[in-house]
Design a protein around this motif. Sequence first.
Motif, PDB file in Angstrom:
ATOM      1  N   ILE A   8      12.414   6.626  43.749  1.00 47.65           N
ATOM      2  CA  ILE A   8      12.107   6.318  42.351  1.00 47.65           C
ATOM      3  C   ILE A   8      11.501   4.926  42.307  1.00 47.65           C
ATOM      4  O   ILE A   8      12.000   4.004  42.938  1.00 47.65           O
ATOM      5  CB  ILE A   8      13.363   6.307  41.472  1.00 47.65           C
ATOM      6  CG1 ILE A   8      14.052   7.652  41.482  1.00 47.65           C
ATOM      7  CG2 ILE A   8      13.023   5.915  40.042  1.00 47.65           C
ATOM      8  CD1 ILE A   8      15.372   7.660  40.736  1.00 47.65           C
ATOM      9  N   THR A  67      10.137  11.791  35.379  1.00 47.72           N
ATOM     10  CA  THR A  67       9.943  10.496  34.737  1.00 47.72           C
ATOM     11  C   THR A  67      11.056  10.257  33.731  1.00 47.72           C
ATOM     12  O   THR A  67      11.707  11.201  33.264  1.00 47.72           O
ATOM     13  CB  THR A  67       8.623  10.409  33.935  1.00 47.72           C
ATOM     14  OG1 THR A  67       8.670  11.346  32.868  1.00 47.72           O
ATOM     15  CG2 THR A  67       7.406  10.618  34.796  1.00 47.72           C
ATOM     16  N   MET A  97      17.684  10.508  37.411  1.00 42.67           N
ATOM     17  CA  MET A  97      16.727   9.692  36.655  1.00 42.67           C
ATOM     18  C   MET A  97      17.424   8.946  35.519  1.00 42.67           C
ATOM     19  O   MET A  97      17.136   7.769  35.272  1.00 42.67           O
ATOM     20  CB  MET A  97      15.600  10.567  36.107  1.00 42.67           C
ATOM     21  CG  MET A  97      14.696  11.177  37.166  1.00 42.67           C
ATOM     22  SD  MET A  97      13.872   9.979  38.239  1.00 42.67           S
ATOM     23  CE  MET A  97      12.731   9.227  37.065  1.00 42.67           C
TER      24      MET A  97
END
Length: 147
Positions: A8, A67, A97
């Motif tokens: 990430i 995202t 995430m």
Amino acid sequence: MTAAGIPIGRLDPAETEAAVALWQAAGLTRPWNDPRADIAAALACPTATILAAREDGGGTGDRLVATVMAGFDGHRGWLYYLAVADDRRGQGLGRAMVAAAEAWLAAEGAPKVQLMIRADNAAARGFYGRLGYEQSDVMVVGKRLDR
């Protein structure tokens, strides 16, 4: 940082079209919000970011698979545009995430994280509920300034 074994990092402006495509596939975009403008604004703001997870595209470059946008308004953190590629859902990537965004917000000094969920999105309500997010007894009101 990694999410479900996938690195990430901050979204690169060159990945704008890939992010928009991911958001459209996830049903996150609306005609009255320009996702490209949202990306540009978040990446230009010192108290906002867009985190992106990428996997090796098998010789064709990295593929954007998730995202999340995070922003800190000085009082609380906010999450937007959490999206995971259809073929990567159910593998813990969304959870990872959110954890990465929460860590980024905590490092910015945010004492609380909030997000908005469309009332008809039962799947999102369930997902965030499993992560410990609770419905607040508030009403969100808004006014468009770009008209």
